[in-house]
Write a protein that holds these residues in place. Structure first.
Motif, short mmCIF file in Angstrom:
data_model
loop_
_atom_site.label_atom_id
_atom_site.label_comp_id
_atom_site.label_asym_id
_atom_site.label_seq_id
_atom_site.Cartn_x
_atom_site.Cartn_y
_atom_site.Cartn_z
N LYS A 106 0.89 -1.21 0.05
CA LYS A 106 0.08 -0.09 0.19
C LYS A 106 0.89 1.33 -0.17
O LYS A 106 1.99 1.18 0.96
CB LYS A 106 -0.99 -0.02 1.17
N GLY A 108 1.47 5.40 0.53
CA GLY A 108 0.89 6.31 1.26
C GLY A 108 0.48 7.55 0.66
O GLY A 108 0.92 7.45 -0.68
N ILE A 109 -0.45 8.36 1.09
CA ILE A 109 -0.83 9.55 0.58
C ILE A 109 0.31 10.64 0.20
O ILE A 109 -0.11 11.12 -0.67
CB ILE A 109 -2.03 10.13 1.29
N LEU A 110 1.03 10.70 1.06
CA LEU A 110 2.33 11.55 0.77
C LEU A 110 3.31 11.32 -0.31
O LEU A 110 3.41 11.96 -1.23
CB LEU A 110 3.14 11.81 1.93
N ILE A 112 2.06 9.29 -3.14
CA ILE A 112 1.09 9.50 -4.06
C ILE A 112 1.36 10.91 -4.58
O ILE A 112 1.38 11.48 -5.84
CB ILE A 112 -0.30 9.07 -3.89
N LEU A 113 1.11 11.88 -3.64
CA LEU A 113 1.12 13.46 -3.88
C LEU A 113 2.47 13.89 -4.61
O LEU A 113 2.49 14.60 -5.61
CB LEU A 113 0.79 14.35 -2.74
N CYS A 126 7.64 8.09 -3.90
CA CYS A 126 6.32 7.17 -3.72
C CYS A 126 6.73 5.90 -3.23
O CYS A 126 6.13 5.19 -2.49
CB CYS A 126 5.54 7.13 -5.00
N ASP A 129 7.56 5.69 0.21
CA ASP A 129 6.55 5.95 1.07
C ASP A 129 5.65 4.71 0.85
O ASP A 129 4.19 5.10 0.45
CB ASP A 129 5.76 7.37 1.08
N ARG A 130 5.97 3.33 0.88
CA ARG A 130 4.98 2.31 0.73
C ARG A 130 5.19 1.44 1.91
O ARG A 130 6.16 1.56 2.73
CB ARG A 130 5.31 1.59 -0.46
N CYS A 146 7.35 7.17 5.94
CA CYS A 146 6.31 7.84 6.96
C CYS A 146 5.58 6.97 7.90
O CYS A 146 4.46 7.53 8.32
CB CYS A 146 5.39 8.84 5.80
#
Length: 147
Positions: A106, A108-110, A112-113, A126, A129-130, A146
């Motif tokens: 999965k 993280g939102i940070l 992906i952004l 990205c 941040d998985r 994160c």
């Protein structure tokens, strides 16, 4: 309830030897002589207890403690032997027996952004941040930056 005290008992309590002799006067079925004023100066003979004798303190039986079951496993990849309290059908032990986890990733939102905003370099952020987790046993394999 009225308790009457005599002046004699308040001034001089009984000696320890006298009380101990009364408490142990009928130990082991033997009748021991009680102390009184005539034989107060004599030695009191206590029953002999053989060494290494276990005496019961209370009449309740001791609870039986069941020993835990220990399972032994061998890691198929490394050959390492493992002793565990987990049964063979537990998800963590299934992963150990098969030698691999079933990965679920999965992002993280940070991450992906960052991938959207800074397109070429954001893909690397990205990937940092998985969170990688095993579907079968729930063990976290990689928590990411994160997490």
């Amino acid at each position: 309830m009225v308790i009457k005290h005599s002046a004699e008992s308040a001034d001089s309590p009984p000696s320890y030897d006298y009380v101990a002799a009364q408490a142990t006067s009928n130990v082991g079925g033997q009748q021991l002589p009680l102390m009184n004023d005539k034989n107060a100066n004599q030695q009191v003979q206590l029953p002999s207890i053989p060494p290494n004798t276990v005496m019961a303190v209370h009449s309740r039986p001791a609870p039986m403690v069941q020993q835990p079951i220990v399972y032994h496993y061998q890691n198929p990849l490394t050959g390492e032997r493992i002793a565990s309290l987990l049964p063979p059908d537990h998800p963590e032990m299934i992963c150990l027996q098969q030698g691999a986890h079933v990965n679920e990733t999965k992002f993280g939102i940070l991450g992906i952004l960052a991938a959207i905003v800074w397109f070429p370099l954001g893909i690397g952020l990205c990937l940092l941040d998985r969170r990688v987790k095993c579907k079968r046993c729930g063990a976290v394999i990689d928590n990411g930056i994160c997490g």
